[in-house]
Design an enzyme around this catalytic site. Structure first.
Site, PDB file in Angstrom:
ATOM      1  N   GLY A 129     -14.774  69.892   5.876  1.00  0.00           N
ATOM      2  CA  GLY A 129     -14.924  70.720   7.063  1.00  0.00           C
ATOM      3  C   GLY A 129     -15.429  69.901   8.225  1.00  0.00           C
ATOM      4  O   GLY A 129     -15.872  68.760   8.078  1.00  0.00           O
ATOM      5  N   PHE A 153     -21.957  69.855  14.295  1.00  0.00           N
ATOM      6  CA  PHE A 153     -23.021  68.988  13.774  1.00  0.00           C
ATOM      7  C   PHE A 153     -22.474  67.844  12.935  1.00  0.00           C
ATOM      8  O   PHE A 153     -23.231  67.058  12.410  1.00  0.00           O
ATOM      9  CB  PHE A 153     -23.988  69.851  12.949  1.00  0.00           C
ATOM     10  CG  PHE A 153     -25.289  69.164  12.641  1.00  0.00           C
ATOM     11  CD1 PHE A 153     -25.689  68.961  11.334  1.00  0.00           C
ATOM     12  CD2 PHE A 153     -26.108  68.708  13.656  1.00  0.00           C
ATOM     13  CE1 PHE A 153     -26.890  68.328  11.039  1.00  0.00           C
ATOM     14  CE2 PHE A 153     -27.303  68.081  13.374  1.00  0.00           C
ATOM     15  CZ  PHE A 153     -27.696  67.894  12.064  1.00  0.00           C
ATOM     16  N   LYS A 180     -22.407  64.675   4.700  1.00  0.00           N
ATOM     17  CA  LYS A 180     -22.233  65.050   6.098  1.00  0.00           C
ATOM     18  C   LYS A 180     -22.510  63.840   6.985  1.00  0.00           C
ATOM     19  O   LYS A 180     -23.585  63.236   6.922  1.00  0.00           O
ATOM     20  CB  LYS A 180     -23.178  66.197   6.457  1.00  0.00           C
ATOM     21  CG  LYS A 180     -23.014  66.712   7.884  1.00  0.00           C
ATOM     22  CD  LYS A 180     -24.116  67.695   8.259  1.00  0.00           C
ATOM     23  CE  LYS A 180     -24.094  68.920   7.382  1.00  0.00           C
ATOM     24  NZ  LYS A 180     -25.123  69.898   7.789  1.00  0.00           N
ATOM     25  N   ASP A 202     -28.760  79.881  12.350  1.00  0.00           N
ATOM     26  CA  ASP A 202     -27.296  79.859  12.293  1.00  0.00           C
ATOM     27  C   ASP A 202     -26.796  80.536  11.015  1.00  0.00           C
ATOM     28  O   ASP A 202     -25.958  79.998  10.298  1.00  0.00           O
ATOM     29  CB  ASP A 202     -26.780  78.423  12.378  1.00  0.00           C
ATOM     30  CG  ASP A 202     -25.328  78.349  12.864  1.00  0.00           C
ATOM     31  OD1 ASP A 202     -24.848  79.366  13.402  1.00  0.00           O
ATOM     32  OD2 ASP A 202     -24.694  77.296  12.705  1.00  0.00           O
TER      33      ASP A 202
END
Length: 699
Positions: A379, A383, A401, A500
């Site tokens: 994905g 961020f 990430k 979030d």
């Protein structure tokens, strides 16, 4: 081990002896008496309370093992072999009678064993091991991971288990109220320890407590003693070559006569989680009504080596010779080494020391993701980009990430994420395993969630498989996310505002359990203090009115987003969607509110469920979604109250049973007159409230 003669064998032996020899009657009686003493001596000794055994290594022993448990060629009892999510057991082969034949109480006994835990990571292991006394050797229904191969969801804590255990636990489980991820506990019938303490020992000279690390890859010795007279259980832990400390690590009063059955088995159990770990026993001894025999340390096998095998010494000799032979290629080799160094270069600073999570090398992460190729991309967002990887040393699946230093969030948000989620442990929060830093780039390593994010199950209609999400699964996910938010808001050492909460940030594990992730926007502050946040961040459709007006996030702004999440999951609709009839956009909360007012609330439930849901449960969730997404923060419940509503402990307010509440009339009229909460001032809001109060009859 002792070998007992049966009465049948004894009679055959006497008959053969009688035909071979011409004994006198007196000599025969003497010989018979002597033979009975020799043959029955061990049983008599056991009944008198002098039974014992000792293993200094297990080569040639007849232990009973199951699961992943094996005995290696050099005599090491290896309960687990590093394979993820499996269990292993080992038992002393013969049952023991611990009860006194006179009064039926459990007699004094003493156990000592030497163990070692070897993990591929020096600071991370899963899950632990136990020494136990049980009525039998059947543990097929026990679960791995946090249940340590000893119990399962249904029977944990049941008195019918008749189980006593000493746990050496290396993972903190919230469900069992573990004190930390490195402790020793005394367990009765389950894994919720009646008493536990940090792993370590008390020094006899200074009296000070010395910490020990259970996953240090070093052998340690444990003594477990029970006094039948005092009903006292004592557990002592110490490094292998240290004399047994006088003061035990744990000591408690408990009558094991109320727990153990007449005939029991002694053994060990262990289980793995997602990390490559091996749990080993090197020696073991037992004494009934006497101290356990000493274990001969000189005869113990060695613990297995962590990581890859050492390189051959022959190779160490050959390599310099080969290097000298290819001296003309030295220039090329230097260039390659320099390029390699820059490729895997990392950045380290002093402030990182205090944050704690495991640090991965960039080289390992680069190889795990095949150089961060697009085929591994999971994905992409504001961020950073997220890749799937497999660590080569442990074969552990992770999500990596990548965040640029020049990104909008930058270093400040990275530090916030490291400081918060890196220390938080909860079954419904995605676990941060570690991180890596290099110039211009940050990398965060998380648990990999095989089933991806929740939003693809709700909004990806092209995939027939992912669109199938039952109502029971949805309700289970809702309760899981609610539990995670409750922990962040009220039960952790600081208040954590996620900022979030949305469907795309809820990830699903193998069992479709919901786990809240992506803490890049999270903010922390002390309980009792006020949030100082002044920037509006989050996702449109989930932002509360007061957040857009003041910029200050609080637990109640998370509750608002959670309310939208409830409506989204129940209705299968996005918070803001295009109006297929008249153009423009439709706000989900307005649409649900309109149906609630018209008495057709159940028509908003996701049509893909085909009516296969509980009307009562769906109605509860929809009304709770409206309550949590109330335009006025003070009208929203806290997450503790939300959990009580979801669990049915507390009924919803009467005003939600029918659309009569004034504050919801305010929301309805704001919808009808296209009231814009993102631009109106607080004073205007109060004025409008008074006007609408008059219009509604001044209730």
């Amino acid at each position: 081990m002792r070998c007992l003669l049966t009465s049948k064998h004894l009679m055959i032996f006497l008959q053969r002896a009688q035909t071979s020899f011409d004994f006198t009657r007196g000599k025969m009686l003497f010989f018979l008496h002597l033979l009975m003493v020799v043959s029955l001596g061990p049983n008599l000794a056991a009944s008198a309370g002098d039974s014992q055994f000792s293993y200094s290594g297990f080569a040639g022993s007849n232990l009973t093992v199951d699961g992943t448990a094996t005995i290696t060629s050099d005599g090491l009892l290896q309960l687990t072999n590093g394979t993820a999510y499996l269990k292993g057991h080992a038992f002393h082969p013969a049952p023991l009678l611990l009860r006194n034949s006179t009064n039926g109480t459990v007699q004094s006994f003493s156990v000592t064993f030497i163990f070692g835990i070897v993990s591929v990571y020096p600071d991370f292991s899963a899950h632990g091991m136990t020494f136990f006394i049980a009525p039998g050797k059947e543990f097929a229904g026990a679960l791995p991971a946090k249940y340590l191969g000893l119990t399962n969801v249904q029977n944990n804590g049941n008195a019918s288990n008749h189980l006593f255990a000493v746990e050496l636990d290396t993972i903190q489980s919230v469900e069992f109220k573990d004190i930390n991820n490195n402790h020793v506990g005394i367990d009765i019938n389950g894994l919720h320890s009646m008493q536990s303490y940090n792993a370590g020992y008390y020094d006899d000279k200074s009296g000070e407590f010395q910490n020990l690390k259970l996953i240090s890859r070093q052998a340690m010795q444990v003594w477990v003693d029970y006094s039948g007279e005092k009903k006292q259980i004592s557990v002592t832990l110490a490094p292998l070559r240290i004399t047994r400390p006088v003061r035990p690590l744990l000591s408690t009063i408990y009558d094991l006569s109320t727990v153990l059955t007449d005939q029991v088995y002694l053994g060990f159990s262990s289980a793995t989680g997602r990390v490559n770990s091996r749990h080993c026993i090197l020696g073991w001894s037992f004494g009934l009504n006497s101290p356990a025999p000493a274990i001969d340390i000189a005869k113990l096998p060695k613990l297995p080596r962590a990581g890859p095998k050492p390189r051959s010494k022959v190779l160490d000799i050959v390599l310099p010779i080969v290097s000298a032979t290819f001296v003309l290629c030295l220039g090329s080799i230097v260039v390659l080494l320099v390029r390699r160094r820059f490729r895997y270069a990392e950045l380290r600073e002093d402030w990182e020391v205090g944050f704690g999570p495991h640090r991965f090398s960039y080289k390992d992460l680069y190889r795990a993701t095949d150089g961060f190729k697009d085929k591994h991309l999971l994905g992409e967002g504001g961020f950073g980009r997220v890749y799937k990887g497999v660590l080569r040393t442990s074969m552990l699946e992770v999500a990596v990430k990548r965040v640029s230093h020049e990104s909008r969030q930058g270093m400040k948000e990275f530090v916030a994420e490291i400081a918060s989620i890196g220390r938080i442990r909860h079954r419904n929060l995605v676990q941060l395993l570690g991180y890596c830093r290099r110039k211009g780039e940050l990398l965060l390593v998380y648990d990999y969630m095989p089933n991806g994010s929740l939003d693809k199950y709700l909004h990806n209609n092209n995939d027939a498989d992912t669109s199938k999400l039952s109502w029971a699964q949805r309700l289970h996910i809702i309760k899981g996310v609610a539990s995670g938010l409750l922990y962040l808001h009220e039960r952790w050492e600081q208040v954590v505002v996620h900022r979030d909460v949305k469907a795309s940030n809820v990830l699903l594990d193998r069992d479709m359990n919901g786990q809240l992730g992506d803490f890049g926007l999270a903010r922390l502050y002390d309980h009792g203090a006020a949030s100082q946040t002044t920037h509006v961040v989050g996702t449109m459709g989930y932002l509360s009115p007061e957040l857009m007006r003041t910029g200050k996030a609080s637990p109640l702004t998370d509750v608002f987003a959670f309310g939208i999440f409830l409506l989204e999951l129940t209705c299968g609709q996005k918070p803001i969607k295009e109006n297929v009839d008249g153009g423009g956009h439709v706000v989900l909360v307005d649409w649900v509110l309109q149906h609630w007012r018209n008495g057709s609330l159940m028509e908003t439930v996701d049509a893909r469920l085909h009516g296969e849901y509980s009307v009562q449960e769906a109605g509860l969730v929809l009304k709770l979604g409206l309550l949590c997404s109330h335009p006025f923060a003070g009208a929203r419940p806290g997450m503790g109250q939300v959990m009580r509503y979801l669990d049915g402990v507390t009924p919803l307010p009467d005003e939600l049973m029918a659309p009569t509440d004034l504050s919801f009339h305010v929301l309805e009229m704001m919808q009808n007159i296209e009231f814009n909460m993102s631009t109106i001032s607080y004073a205007d809001l109060l004025t409008s409230f008074g006007t609408i109060s008059d219009l509604s009859g001044g209730r």
